[in-house]
Design a protein around this motif. Sequence first.
Motif, PDB file in Angstrom:
ATOM      1  N   GLN A   1      -4.189  -5.393  -1.371  1.00 22.69           N
ATOM      2  CA  GLN A   1      -3.095  -4.448  -1.619  1.00 22.69           C
ATOM      3  C   GLN A   1      -2.244  -4.915  -2.793  1.00 22.69           C
ATOM      4  O   GLN A   1      -1.788  -4.093  -3.609  1.00 22.69           O
ATOM      5  CB  GLN A   1      -2.245  -4.256  -0.359  1.00 22.69           C
ATOM      6  CG  GLN A   1      -3.007  -3.686   0.829  1.00 22.69           C
ATOM      7  CD  GLN A   1      -3.890  -2.514   0.467  1.00 22.69           C
ATOM      8  OE1 GLN A   1      -3.431  -1.512  -0.081  1.00 22.69           O
ATOM      9  NE2 GLN A   1      -5.169  -2.622   0.770  1.00 22.69           N
TER      10      GLN A   1
ATOM     11  N   ARG B   1       0.836  -1.209   0.000  1.00 21.91           N
ATOM     12  CA  ARG B   1       0.000   0.000   0.000  1.00 21.91           C
ATOM     13  C   ARG B   1       0.865   1.250   0.000  1.00 21.91           C
ATOM     14  O   ARG B   1       0.634   2.194  -0.767  1.00 21.91           O
ATOM     15  CB  ARG B   1      -0.915  -0.032   1.228  1.00 21.91           C
ATOM     16  CG  ARG B   1      -1.825   1.169   1.380  1.00 21.91           C
ATOM     17  CD  ARG B   1      -2.687   0.987   2.652  1.00 21.91           C
ATOM     18  NE  ARG B   1      -3.541   2.120   2.855  1.00 21.91           N
ATOM     19  CZ  ARG B   1      -3.199   3.228   3.497  1.00 21.91           C
ATOM     20  NH1 ARG B   1      -1.970   3.352   4.007  1.00 21.91           N
ATOM     21  NH2 ARG B   1      -4.053   4.215   3.637  1.00 21.91           N
TER      22      ARG B   1
ATOM     23  N   ALA C   1      -3.268   7.078  -0.963  1.00 23.75           N
ATOM     24  CA  ALA C   1      -3.765   5.709  -0.811  1.00 23.75           C
ATOM     25  C   ALA C   1      -5.193   5.740  -0.290  1.00 23.75           C
ATOM     26  O   ALA C   1      -5.597   6.686   0.387  1.00 23.75           O
ATOM     27  CB  ALA C   1      -2.881   4.923   0.156  1.00 23.75           C
TER      28      ALA C   1
ATOM     29  N   ARG D   1      -4.045  -3.995  -5.949  1.00 25.76           N
ATOM     30  CA  ARG D   1      -3.906  -2.563  -6.239  1.00 25.76           C
ATOM     31  C   ARG D   1      -2.506  -2.257  -6.776  1.00 25.76           C
ATOM     32  O   ARG D   1      -2.347  -1.455  -7.697  1.00 25.76           O
ATOM     33  CB  ARG D   1      -4.217  -1.742  -4.998  1.00 25.76           C
ATOM     34  CG  ARG D   1      -5.693  -1.730  -4.665  1.00 25.76           C
ATOM     35  CD  ARG D   1      -6.002  -0.779  -3.511  1.00 25.76           C
ATOM     36  NE  ARG D   1      -7.403  -0.876  -3.170  1.00 25.76           N
ATOM     37  CZ  ARG D   1      -7.898  -1.558  -2.138  1.00 25.76           C
ATOM     38  NH1 ARG D   1      -7.067  -2.183  -1.322  1.00 25.76           N
ATOM     39  NH2 ARG D   1      -9.184  -1.595  -1.906  1.00 25.76           N
TER      40      ARG D   1
ATOM     41  N   GLN E   1       0.938   2.899  -3.625  1.00 30.51           N
ATOM     42  CA  GLN E   1      -0.109   3.917  -3.570  1.00 30.51           C
ATOM     43  C   GLN E   1       0.429   5.239  -3.021  1.00 30.51           C
ATOM     44  O   GLN E   1       0.433   6.245  -3.721  1.00 30.51           O
ATOM     45  CB  GLN E   1      -1.291   3.430  -2.735  1.00 30.51           C
ATOM     46  CG  GLN E   1      -2.020   2.241  -3.362  1.00 30.51           C
ATOM     47  CD  GLN E   1      -3.100   1.712  -2.455  1.00 30.51           C
ATOM     48  OE1 GLN E   1      -4.001   2.434  -2.051  1.00 30.51           O
ATOM     49  NE2 GLN E   1      -3.013   0.429  -2.122  1.00 30.51           N
ATOM     50  N   GLU E   2       0.891   5.243  -1.774  1.00 29.82           N
ATOM     51  CA  GLU E   2       1.333   6.493  -1.155  1.00 29.82           C
ATOM     52  C   GLU E   2       2.546   7.087  -1.854  1.00 29.82           C
ATOM     53  O   GLU E   2       2.597   8.299  -2.075  1.00 29.82           O
ATOM     54  CB  GLU E   2       1.632   6.273   0.333  1.00 29.82           C
ATOM     55  CG  GLU E   2       0.414   5.955   1.150  1.00 29.82           C
ATOM     56  CD  GLU E   2       0.719   5.615   2.605  1.00 29.82           C
ATOM     57  OE1 GLU E   2      -0.206   5.675   3.406  1.00 29.82           O
ATOM     58  OE2 GLU E   2       1.888   5.283   2.925  1.00 29.82           O
TER      59      GLU E   2
END
Length: 161
Positions: A95, A55, A66, A98, A59-60
């Motif tokens: 996760q 994640r 996120a 994603r 994402q971040e």
Amino acid sequence: MGDSEKQALLTFLEAQRAAVLAIIDGLGDDALTTAVLPSGWTPLGLVEHLGHAERHWFQEVALGSAEPLPWPADDHEPLTTPRSPSTVLAFYRAQCERSDAVLATMPLSMRPRGRHPHPPGDQITDLRQIALHMIEETARHAGHLDVVRELIDGKTGLGPR
């Protein structure tokens, strides 16, 4: 070249993720949530950590934001979790999905939109390096899980490779 490189990175990342899941497969709740080593981490806590790493990096860091976590911030020892195995495994798999979507839709040369505040954050300059870092991170922790699994029930050599 980009598609074949991207596929190679994804293949290696998927193999390490599969190793993590294969190594813990068949362990009961007690074994998943009991620390075996003096440092106090649990197998399930390490899998949750890997979900947070997926994640965070894809994402971040890569995208700059996120989706919110599916649970409130809680207070527990690092690399342990108060959550059930089914919750943690669903989180980890989600996760990873994603992360795979980020890899599928973004070029490997994409510069991170977010930042990791600690090493190796300053060394990560594109999505390619994020993928390489996650292969390294996942493989490292798969090795930890492999050793702990052997201490729990003597099983070794679990996983696809």
